[in-house]
Write a protein that holds these residues in place. Sequence first.
Motif, mmCIF file in Angstrom:
data_model
loop_
_atom_site.group_PDB
_atom_site.id
_atom_site.type_symbol
_atom_site.label_atom_id
_atom_site.label_comp_id
_atom_site.label_asym_id
_atom_site.label_seq_id
_atom_site.Cartn_x
_atom_site.Cartn_y
_atom_site.Cartn_z
ATOM 1 N N VAL A 116 -39.724 -49.529 22.241
ATOM 2 C CA VAL A 116 -38.544 -48.814 22.931
ATOM 3 C C VAL A 116 -39.027 -48.113 24.382
ATOM 4 O O VAL A 116 -40.184 -47.554 24.297
ATOM 5 C CB VAL A 116 -38.149 -47.545 21.992
ATOM 6 C CG1 VAL A 116 -36.883 -46.956 22.915
ATOM 7 C CG2 VAL A 116 -37.248 -48.162 21.003
ATOM 8 N N ARG A 117 -38.464 -48.795 25.340
ATOM 9 C CA ARG A 117 -38.987 -48.083 26.822
ATOM 10 C C ARG A 117 -38.600 -46.824 26.893
ATOM 11 O O ARG A 117 -37.504 -46.215 26.764
ATOM 12 C CB ARG A 117 -38.176 -48.995 27.839
ATOM 13 C CG ARG A 117 -38.774 -50.207 28.013
ATOM 14 C CD ARG A 117 -38.208 -51.198 28.970
ATOM 15 N NE ARG A 117 -37.919 -50.549 30.134
ATOM 16 C CZ ARG A 117 -38.618 -50.574 31.258
ATOM 17 N NH1 ARG A 117 -39.653 -51.514 31.165
ATOM 18 N NH2 ARG A 117 -38.604 -50.272 32.545
ATOM 19 N N THR A 118 -39.853 -45.851 27.323
ATOM 20 C CA THR A 118 -39.218 -44.555 27.723
ATOM 21 C C THR A 118 -40.020 -44.324 28.925
ATOM 22 O O THR A 118 -40.803 -45.081 29.375
ATOM 23 C CB THR A 118 -40.111 -43.622 26.444
ATOM 24 O OG1 THR A 118 -41.400 -43.881 26.614
ATOM 25 C CG2 THR A 118 -39.593 -44.074 25.280
ATOM 26 N N ASN A 119 -39.814 -43.027 29.266
ATOM 27 C CA ASN A 119 -40.285 -42.879 30.764
ATOM 28 C C ASN A 119 -40.784 -41.201 30.943
ATOM 29 O O ASN A 119 -40.796 -40.688 32.163
ATOM 30 C CB ASN A 119 -39.150 -43.049 31.880
ATOM 31 C CG ASN A 119 -38.287 -41.958 31.862
ATOM 32 O OD1 ASN A 119 -38.062 -41.486 31.068
ATOM 33 N ND2 ASN A 119 -37.393 -42.020 32.932
ATOM 34 N N PHE A 120 -41.379 -40.688 29.800
ATOM 35 C CA PHE A 120 -41.814 -39.370 29.916
ATOM 36 C C PHE A 120 -43.312 -39.288 29.981
ATOM 37 O O PHE A 120 -43.899 -40.699 30.259
ATOM 38 C CB PHE A 120 -41.435 -38.607 28.540
ATOM 39 C CG PHE A 120 -42.240 -39.017 27.464
ATOM 40 C CD1 PHE A 120 -43.545 -38.758 26.979
ATOM 41 C CD2 PHE A 120 -41.581 -40.132 26.725
ATOM 42 C CE1 PHE A 120 -43.902 -39.340 25.688
ATOM 43 C CE2 PHE A 120 -41.966 -40.573 25.493
ATOM 44 C CZ PHE A 120 -43.404 -40.267 25.289
ATOM 45 N N ARG A 121 -43.963 -38.328 30.594
ATOM 46 C CA ARG A 121 -45.436 -38.322 30.830
ATOM 47 C C ARG A 121 -46.264 -39.143 29.843
ATOM 48 O O ARG A 121 -46.260 -38.450 28.453
ATOM 49 C CB ARG A 121 -46.068 -36.996 31.351
ATOM 50 C CG ARG A 121 -45.839 -35.898 30.123
ATOM 51 C CD ARG A 121 -46.229 -34.786 30.744
ATOM 52 N NE ARG A 121 -46.225 -33.624 29.809
ATOM 53 C CZ ARG A 121 -45.168 -32.605 29.783
ATOM 54 N NH1 ARG A 121 -44.156 -32.738 30.481
ATOM 55 N NH2 ARG A 121 -45.166 -31.738 28.850
ATOM 56 N N MET A 122 -46.876 -39.976 30.146
ATOM 57 C CA MET A 122 -48.117 -40.478 29.162
ATOM 58 C C MET A 122 -49.199 -41.083 29.906
ATOM 59 O O MET A 122 -49.181 -41.378 31.245
ATOM 60 C CB MET A 122 -47.331 -41.926 28.680
ATOM 61 C CG MET A 122 -46.219 -41.728 27.673
ATOM 62 S SD MET A 122 -46.837 -41.409 26.045
ATOM 63 C CE MET A 122 -47.248 -43.171 25.412
ATOM 64 N N ILE B 12 -46.849 -37.813 21.333
ATOM 65 C CA ILE B 12 -47.032 -39.144 21.252
ATOM 66 C C ILE B 12 -48.447 -39.552 22.199
ATOM 67 O O ILE B 12 -48.500 -39.068 23.260
ATOM 68 C CB ILE B 12 -46.099 -40.391 21.739
ATOM 69 C CG1 ILE B 12 -44.877 -39.921 20.947
ATOM 70 C CG2 ILE B 12 -46.394 -41.771 21.807
ATOM 71 C CD1 ILE B 12 -44.864 -40.480 19.603
ATOM 72 N N ALA B 13 -49.516 -40.324 21.515
ATOM 73 C CA ALA B 13 -50.725 -40.806 22.503
ATOM 74 C C ALA B 13 -51.467 -39.716 22.742
ATOM 75 O O ALA B 13 -52.103 -39.724 23.686
ATOM 76 C CB ALA B 13 -50.375 -41.652 23.480
ATOM 77 N N CYS B 14 -51.778 -38.616 21.942
ATOM 78 C CA CYS B 14 -52.323 -37.471 22.500
ATOM 79 C C CYS B 14 -53.929 -38.004 22.287
ATOM 80 O O CYS B 14 -55.027 -37.270 22.671
ATOM 81 C CB CYS B 14 -52.200 -36.173 21.616
ATOM 82 S SG CYS B 14 -52.002 -36.072 20.077
ATOM 83 N N GLY B 15 -54.255 -38.819 21.309
ATOM 84 C CA GLY B 15 -55.587 -38.965 20.756
ATOM 85 C C GLY B 15 -56.355 -39.486 22.019
ATOM 86 O O GLY B 15 -57.441 -39.008 22.136
ATOM 87 N N SER C 216 -47.710 -44.551 35.899
ATOM 88 C CA SER C 216 -46.603 -44.711 36.613
ATOM 89 C C SER C 216 -45.594 -45.756 35.873
ATOM 90 O O SER C 216 -44.315 -45.680 36.426
ATOM 91 C CB SER C 216 -46.955 -45.055 38.099
ATOM 92 O OG SER C 216 -47.355 -46.044 37.892
ATOM 93 N N ALA C 217 -45.731 -46.409 35.093
ATOM 94 C CA ALA C 217 -45.035 -47.618 34.528
ATOM 95 C C ALA C 217 -44.013 -47.048 33.210
ATOM 96 O O ALA C 217 -44.728 -45.868 32.639
ATOM 97 C CB ALA C 217 -45.714 -48.819 34.082
ATOM 98 N N ALA C 218 -43.072 -47.529 32.977
ATOM 99 C CA ALA C 218 -42.438 -47.177 31.772
ATOM 100 C C ALA C 218 -43.209 -47.656 30.698
ATOM 101 O O ALA C 218 -44.074 -48.690 30.638
ATOM 102 C CB ALA C 218 -40.961 -48.163 31.588
ATOM 103 N N VAL C 219 -43.134 -46.802 29.600
ATOM 104 C CA VAL C 219 -44.098 -46.740 28.198
ATOM 105 C C VAL C 219 -43.287 -47.264 27.271
ATOM 106 O O VAL C 219 -42.511 -46.614 26.694
ATOM 107 C CB VAL C 219 -44.933 -45.746 27.939
ATOM 108 C CG1 VAL C 219 -45.746 -45.800 26.964
ATOM 109 C CG2 VAL C 219 -45.808 -45.179 29.153
#
Length: 523
Positions: A312-318, A260-263, A304-307
């Motif tokens: 949907v709120r997630t917390n993996f690296r973004m 997700i969001a690798c662009g 550092s914030a939830a994405v």
Amino acid sequence: MTWTIIGHEEAYRIGIDVGGTNTDAALLDSQLNTIHTVKVHTTRDVNEGIVESIRRLLSESSVNPASIRYAMLGTTHCTNAIVERKHLGKVGLIRLGAPATTSIPPQADWDDTLKDAVGTHAYIVNGGYEYDGRTIVDLDEAEVMECFARMKGEVDAIAVCGVFSPVNTTQEKRVEQLAKQVLGENMPVTLSHEIGSIGLLERENASILNGALLKVIAGVVEGFEQALQGFGIHAGVYICQNDGTLMRSEYALAYPILTIACGPTNSIRGAAHLSGLSNALVVDIGGTTTDIGVLAQGFPRQSSAAVEIGGVRTNFRMPDILSIGIGGGTIVRADKDLVTVGPDSVGYELLRRGRIFGGDTLTATDVAVKLGRYTWEGGMTEELDETICRKADEVITRAIEDAIDRMKTSADDVDVVLVGGGSILVAERLEGVARIVRPDHYDAANAIGAALGEVSGETERIYSLDEMTYDEAKDAAKNHAIEQAVLAGADRSTVQIVLAEDIPIAYLPGNALLVKVKAAGRL
């Protein structure tokens, strides 16, 4: 066709980045020099655009397909599947958290469309750990197996999420064994400690979405591999992650959420490589949006914030990215003295609807050409009102300056690397910017970033300093991050620690320390 004759030692790599408007492709040699880039329109069937970009890359560069050793793909497939609620698999969830976490049910903040797409098999069972890995409640295996029996024939994947499982993984791994026992060895299982960080609900959401995307990523990888083989390319296949690094295709098949969001991150990595800067702001202007990210030690700064993904709120690296509605196709409107810009865009219809191309819509690209920032042969600029264009340019410049200001961490002027086809919109000078760098191949920075080929691993864990020293905790975290990088496909001898931070957690007893470490190495 005549192929370029190369020595046995040369090994080329292809990077492809699929965006909403264009699919970019880049060919790099073994020294990571850019040999050739192409840009084609993204098609409704995304694979057609990928095939066309590879075909053009090979025919225009005349490189022998047999000499291409690595192929990297950055794709929006998974993001689009969540946003559009399409092609998602059914997922059964086991939360190991009763009775401590029963007050908030799973998927509490999901809308009904996404719940329906993913399914309603979500159960809270006995289990979970304290912050230091001590058991809160023992796992009830009979209870877990009963939940799996209810899911039989109704789910495509399983997600398991336990309280503080990143600290102690034992219960989650046991539930995986039980899932395969009841539902069959081929049932895919996502364990939350492999996906997200400490927060339970966000980690649970990310794990469910990961399970729902397994079919999507399988189709992506299969389509990409077939496209490469169709041109006689037998290369190692890698998929881009959202932290600006790569993972092997078989690793991506298990962790599609990490694409997700690798662009935007590909653009940031490409900008670092092309400009030679390792600390700067990167302004990536496409057809629809301007994405601004921070380059720190050669990698994108992480949020550092939830994405939120698809609500949907997630917390993996973004990546920490700020997007604004300014792009090459952004629509400019004039009403008497008031000139407004965007946020809507003509997108991939720019060549048909833009004024300089004979269309009827004034766009940001028309403004840039009228003001002499870019020369377009045959561009019809005489009819464009210069006063309106200058006012629109002021609006665009101010919006970009404000966005840059919001991403800065101090009042000092910063270096800015401009990439993306829409970067012609930007004036030569910007407030708060020390210098503007627009490197060669700036319009294909995303595909070049995809091809660069660093592989990373991460860890985020809480350690009790009553049980080990500070240095032992840091070393344990670093070793775990290095192992994760090697698993994802990095050469162990090249792996280095690129980020290490620790935060004392005052609200937990036992002298607790949260340690985050990221390691990266070459393929």
